[in-house]
Design a protein around this motif. Structure first.
Motif, mmCIF file in Angstrom:
data_model
loop_
_atom_site.group_PDB
_atom_site.id
_atom_site.type_symbol
_atom_site.label_atom_id
_atom_site.label_comp_id
_atom_site.label_asym_id
_atom_site.label_seq_id
_atom_site.Cartn_x
_atom_site.Cartn_y
_atom_site.Cartn_z
ATOM 1 N N THR A 42 -6.165 1.290 -7.918
ATOM 2 C CA THR A 42 -6.686 2.391 -7.114
ATOM 3 C C THR A 42 -8.128 2.740 -7.411
ATOM 4 N N GLU A 94 0.827 -1.186 -0.062
ATOM 5 C CA GLU A 94 0.237 0.044 0.066
ATOM 6 C C GLU A 94 0.992 1.182 0.046
ATOM 7 N N TYR A 95 0.676 2.118 -0.672
ATOM 8 C CA TYR A 95 1.274 3.548 -1.137
ATOM 9 C C TYR A 95 0.571 4.562 -1.022
ATOM 10 N N ASP A 96 0.910 5.959 -0.591
ATOM 11 C CA ASP A 96 0.356 6.999 -0.602
ATOM 12 C C ASP A 96 0.770 8.026 -1.827
ATOM 13 N N HIS A 97 1.481 7.239 -2.614
ATOM 14 C CA HIS A 97 1.742 7.909 -3.739
ATOM 15 C C HIS A 97 1.991 6.915 -5.092
ATOM 16 N N LEU A 155 -4.059 11.201 -8.353
ATOM 17 C CA LEU A 155 -4.376 9.930 -7.450
ATOM 18 C C LEU A 155 -3.073 9.768 -7.002
ATOM 19 N N THR A 156 -3.498 9.453 -5.664
ATOM 20 C CA THR A 156 -1.942 9.325 -4.679
ATOM 21 C C THR A 156 -2.330 7.911 -3.646
ATOM 22 N N SER A 157 -3.506 7.323 -3.881
ATOM 23 C CA SER A 157 -3.609 6.175 -2.943
ATOM 24 C C SER A 157 -3.524 4.921 -3.932
ATOM 25 N N TRP A 158 -2.571 4.161 -3.720
ATOM 26 C CA TRP A 158 -2.169 2.911 -4.579
ATOM 27 C C TRP A 158 -1.982 1.788 -4.009
ATOM 28 N N SER A 159 -2.371 0.572 -4.544
ATOM 29 C CA SER A 159 -1.989 -0.606 -4.066
ATOM 30 C C SER A 159 -1.266 -1.167 -5.329
ATOM 31 N N TYR A 200 -1.109 -2.665 -10.688
ATOM 32 C CA TYR A 200 -1.367 -1.291 -9.906
ATOM 33 C C TYR A 200 -2.940 -1.364 -9.469
#
Length: 601
Positions: free
Chosen positions: A401, A380-383, A486-490, A399
């Protein structure tokens, strides 16, 4: 997989030196007649066969690069198992009575992923690329600490086959950092290398000046006009033997182009002109082999062009080790200048022809939903992270989101191919070779993007670049013009060193709709080389008995994958296909001979 023990080379100390006019073997003039054979592109159980055939063509030396990134997938590792057993390869060269030239780079080009430089090296943005920079040199020192004892032990003075070691590779085409070259010399000497050092550059004044040092023996790379090009080399090196250390007798292919070939008679005439001057030679290639797995490189001089799986190179020995037209033409030329054995290689019979249904399938989505640990783990990433940032340096990643509206989805750059899905339905493809960075997303939902690293650039200024999706990722509303980053990525880095275990739940007959895995079982009486046709398939990778044969793509030029016989076993064998597009007729067809594609009209 178990491999037979290598023969031990002779232990009698000998010498190799660079004289006023000649290479000197035990003090006597010696002309190097060499061929390039990359151990890492050939199944290790076939090394001895290819080396023996080199001898039958009249060669006395084998040359190989060393791929740092393949030996060191992670920093601190140095893998020499199986197909990376350089010691065994060099011992087999010695057992055949041949000599060896080793080119350890650290940069090798070779149409190999990242030119042989490990991708992990460049996760530090401050690290140097092919220059005198402390962090870069420290990593090279670690590499050489692991590698050079293998080479040093097998130098000619120790009874081994190694007579030359090359410093860097065509450095004059990249830069002119003399301190960097001197640092590489010092590292090699500190690692116990005592044989002469060489450099190689294309024979232009600038490249020969920039790419070497006065104390290093210069060689040239070219494929024609030998007399003219050796004269340029001589002007930059008044004494010592002349050598074309890469005689380009073929060329590589990239996806979507024609299969590159040159006529055997034409190439033989160029070789004859070269040998008539008295110069030494290394054929590039003697035997190209295969870019198995995700090891192919790419070029990008404004357009991204990834190299195909086959590295046949139109070489004297084909991808499957058969003597081709150039083998016989070159053998005749070499016989004018040196003894050639009476023995000749015998061509193999056509490969077995049969077909088998791809009768088990599972979608990538289902495989991911099953939670198969062999595929990897979500992060999980905030970028928007690159693949390098998450430590995933080859192959595919998924990826994910959420988007709350329709709009134009755009990225800073796509490296190298992105298939976009919304709630599981395909939306489109963004492809680096088309310079695509944006497409329309038709509505809100869960956005999934399957990203493929199609091979890292192996030549030029883009060496060391990161892979994956490069930000910013922006969704622009088509009605209002509002733009949202878009900054919330799995991200799921997909591990495809081998096919995922335990994901095939049930038999399924019918077209394969990718991204999906499809499987089959086939039986053979005894292991022999096979050629798997990919005609009618879309794009993906193939695994046989867990081994990644490499990529296929309908854009060609080729439509077969080479299956080395030692990968197979008598009786039951397993085939798995990872198809990212679609297969209308789910059959795996094995054909009698390779199809490397159309040639230039």
């Amino acid at each position: 997989m178990t491999y037979p023990a290598a023969q031990t080379p002779a232990t009698t100390a000998r010498s190799f030196a660079i004289g006023e006019h000649d290479f000197l073997l035990d003090g006597k003039p010696f002309r190097i007649l060499s061929g390039a054979l990359h151990y890492f592109r050939v199944h290790p159980d076939l090394w001895a066969d290819r080396i023996h055939k080199a001898k039958l063509m009249g060669l006395n030396t084998i040359e190989t690069y060393v791929p740092w990134n393949e030996h060191s997938r992670r920093r601190g590792e140095f893998d020499t198992a199986g197909g990376l057993d350089l010691a065994r390869f060099l011992d087999l060269v010695a057992a055949e009575g041949l000599y060896a030239i080793v080119r350890p780079g650290p940069f090798i080009c070779a149409e190999w992923d990242n030119g042989g430089l490990p991708a992990w090296l460049f996760t530090d943005p401050e690290v140097g690329v092919r220059r005198n920079e402390p962090r870069y040199l420290a990593a090279i020192a670690e590499y050489f600490d692991a590698l050079l004892p293998i080479v040093a032990e097998r130098q000619i003075e120790n009874g081994g086959p190694v007579i030359l070691v090359q410093i860097e590779n065509e450095y004059g085409a990249y830069s002119d950092d003399k301190d960097y070259l001197r640092a590489l010399v010092d590292l090699n000497r500190a690692g116990g290398i005592t044989v002469p050092f060489t450099t190689i550059d294309q024979p232009t004044d600038q490249m020969l000046d920039d790419g070497s040092l006065p104390e290093l023996h210069k060689t040239a790379s070219f494929g024609s006009r030998a007399t003219e090009r050796l004269a340029t080399l001589r002007a930059h090196q008044p004494t010592g033997p002349l050598m074309c250390a890469e005689f380009w007798n073929g060329w590589f292919d990239y996806w979507g182009a024609h299969h590159h070939t040159t006529g055997a008679e034409e190439a033989a005439a160029e070789l004859d002109e070269l040998l008539a001057t008295g110069a030494s030679v290394n054929l590039y290639m003697l035997h190209g082999g295969t870019n198995f797995g995700f090891t192919n490189g790419a070029n990008d001089k404004g357009v991204y062009q990834p190299t195909v799986t086959s590295y046949d190179y139109d070489a004297p020995l084909t991808e499957s080790g058969e003597p081709g037209p150039k083998f016989w033409a070159f053998r005749d030329v070499i016989a004018k200048y040196a003894p050639v054995p009476d023995e000749v290689p015998v061509a193999s019979a056509p490969a077995p022809v049969f077909e088998v249904a791809l009768d088990t399938t599972v979608s990538l989505a289902a495989a991911v939903a099953s939670g198969s640990s062999s595929l990897g783990s979500w992060g999980e990433y905030d970028h928007l992270p690159t693949l390098d940032e998450i430590g995933h340096f080859r192959g595919f990643a998924l990826y994910r989101t959420a988007v709350d509206r329709d709009g134009v989805l755009s990225f800073g750059e796509v490296r190298d191919r992105a298939q976009v899905f919304l709630d599981g339905a395909p939306v489109g493809v963004l492809s680096r070779d088309q310079h695509d960075t944006a497409l329309v997303v038709p509505g809100p939902g869960v956005l999934e993007i399957l990203v493929e690293d199609q091979g890292r650039v192996n030549y030029g200024e883009r060496i060391g670049e990161s892979k994956g999706l490069l930000g910013p990722a922006v969704l622009g509303a088509t009605a209002t013009g509002e733009r949202t980053e878009l900054t919330s990525w799995s991200v799921l880095p997909i591990d495809l060193d081998a096919p995922p275990a335990g994901v095939f739940a049930a038999a399924s007959i019918g077209p394969v709709s990718g991204p999906a895995f499809a499987g089959a079982v086939f039986e053979i009486d005894e292991p022999v080389d096979l050629f798997l046709s990919t005609a009618g398939w879309g794009k993906g990778n193939v695994f046989v008995n867990g081994f990644n044969l490499g990529r296929y793509w309908s854009r060609g030029p080729g439509s077969t994958l080479y299956v080395p016989g030692p990968l197979l076993r008598p009786g039951r064998n397993e085939l798995v296909v990872f198809e990212t597009l679609a297969i209308a007729d789910p059959m795996a067809r094995f054909v009698a001979a390779p199809d490397l594609g159309h040639t230039e009209f």
